[in-house]
Write an enzyme that holds these catalytic residues in place. Sequence first.
Site, PDB file in Angstrom:
ATOM      1  N   VAL A  31       0.997   4.504   1.228  1.00 19.77           N
ATOM      2  CA  VAL A  31       1.437   5.293   2.388  1.00 19.77           C
ATOM      3  C   VAL A  31       2.373   4.462   3.259  1.00 19.77           C
ATOM      4  O   VAL A  31       3.424   4.940   3.720  1.00 19.77           O
ATOM      5  CB  VAL A  31       0.208   5.794   3.196  1.00 19.77           C
ATOM      6  CG1 VAL A  31       0.663   6.530   4.441  1.00 19.77           C
ATOM      7  CG2 VAL A  31      -0.666   6.701   2.330  1.00 19.77           C
ATOM      8  N   CYS A  32       2.011   3.200   3.474  1.00 16.33           N
ATOM      9  CA  CYS A  32       2.848   2.313   4.299  1.00 16.33           C
ATOM     10  C   CYS A  32       4.237   2.177   3.699  1.00 16.33           C
ATOM     11  O   CYS A  32       5.242   2.118   4.418  1.00 16.33           O
ATOM     12  CB  CYS A  32       2.229   0.923   4.394  1.00 16.33           C
ATOM     13  SG  CYS A  32       0.586   0.933   5.084  1.00 16.33           S
ATOM     14  N   THR A  33       4.307   2.117   2.395  1.00 13.60           N
ATOM     15  CA  THR A  33       5.602   1.988   1.728  1.00 13.60           C
ATOM     16  C   THR A  33       6.502   3.171   2.084  1.00 13.60           C
ATOM     17  O   THR A  33       7.683   3.006   2.407  1.00 13.60           O
ATOM     18  CB  THR A  33       5.384   1.884   0.196  1.00 13.60           C
ATOM     19  OG1 THR A  33       4.591   0.715  -0.046  1.00 13.60           O
ATOM     20  CG2 THR A  33       6.687   1.809  -0.566  1.00 13.60           C
TER      21      THR A  33
ATOM     22  N   LEU B 217       7.582   2.945   5.919  1.00  8.76           N
ATOM     23  CA  LEU B 217       8.641   1.975   6.224  1.00  8.76           C
ATOM     24  C   LEU B 217       9.982   2.448   5.653  1.00  8.76           C
ATOM     25  O   LEU B 217      11.032   2.254   6.277  1.00  8.76           O
ATOM     26  CB  LEU B 217       8.262   0.588   5.696  1.00  8.76           C
ATOM     27  CG  LEU B 217       7.087  -0.052   6.450  1.00  8.76           C
ATOM     28  CD1 LEU B 217       6.846  -1.462   5.954  1.00  8.76           C
ATOM     29  CD2 LEU B 217       7.310  -0.082   7.944  1.00  8.76           C
TER      30      LEU B 217
ATOM     31  N   THR C   6       0.872  -1.180   0.000  1.00  6.56           N
ATOM     32  CA  THR C   6       0.000   0.000   0.000  1.00  6.56           C
ATOM     33  C   THR C   6       0.913   1.235   0.000  1.00  6.56           C
ATOM     34  O   THR C   6       2.017   1.192   0.562  1.00  6.56           O
ATOM     35  CB  THR C   6      -0.923   0.014   1.235  1.00  6.56           C
ATOM     36  OG1 THR C   6      -0.135  -0.250   2.380  1.00  6.56           O
ATOM     37  CG2 THR C   6      -2.037  -1.009   1.117  1.00  6.56           C
TER      38      THR C   6
END
Length: 211
Positions: A44-46, A49, A42
């Site tokens: 935003v998560c990328t 992290l 996804t």
Amino acid sequence: MSLRLGDIAPDFRAESSEGEIRFHEYLGDSWGVLFSHPADFTPVCTTELGRTAKLKGEFEKRNVKALALSVDDVDSHKRWINDINETQQTEVNFPIIADKNREVAGLYDMIHPNASETFTVRSLFVIGPDKKVKLSITYPASTGRNFDEVLRVIDSLQLTADYSVATPADWKQGEDVVVVPSIPTADIPGRFPKGYTEVKPYLRLTPQPNL
Ligand code: BEZ
């Protein structure tokens, strides 16, 4: 019931992108940041992290171990990490828990059914070396977290764990801090040799004591 500040962060055993994790053992004497993500692959998560990986040096300086969580499996995490490394120009350098059965998400109340029945929200817990929860924040899936703020709060938590001070609004490393109300003004010179300013009897400022 959800976790509250001062509660012991529940221990768990879980598969991760770097093998099995026993949470308390993984933390050892360090501080910890445990943070959840709605799902692998996804956008935003990328970015979150990738940003966390780039802050490795900042986390190390503060003796903090990061641990991410998403509800997909280890193979998916490993494939996603390749994408994160490629798109964010970094190397993911911390484990991502594979919480397929949502066991850890349940322990930490990371699923908020009125937001999503299946995916974790963006929960983030800062855990002290005593394994107690020091900070808990929750963001919706649509808003990426501000990791400068996470570092800022860790600085405040570590400072206030060692000194009888609190940090005012928008405080950053190096700025004046507040003497806690339980210290009588007459005791301040003995405890804070750098001096103080009494703005009001209940608002006493002193230079950051650990610099
Ligand atoms: C994301 O991580 O990019 C995302 C996940 C769920 C909804 C919206 C964004």
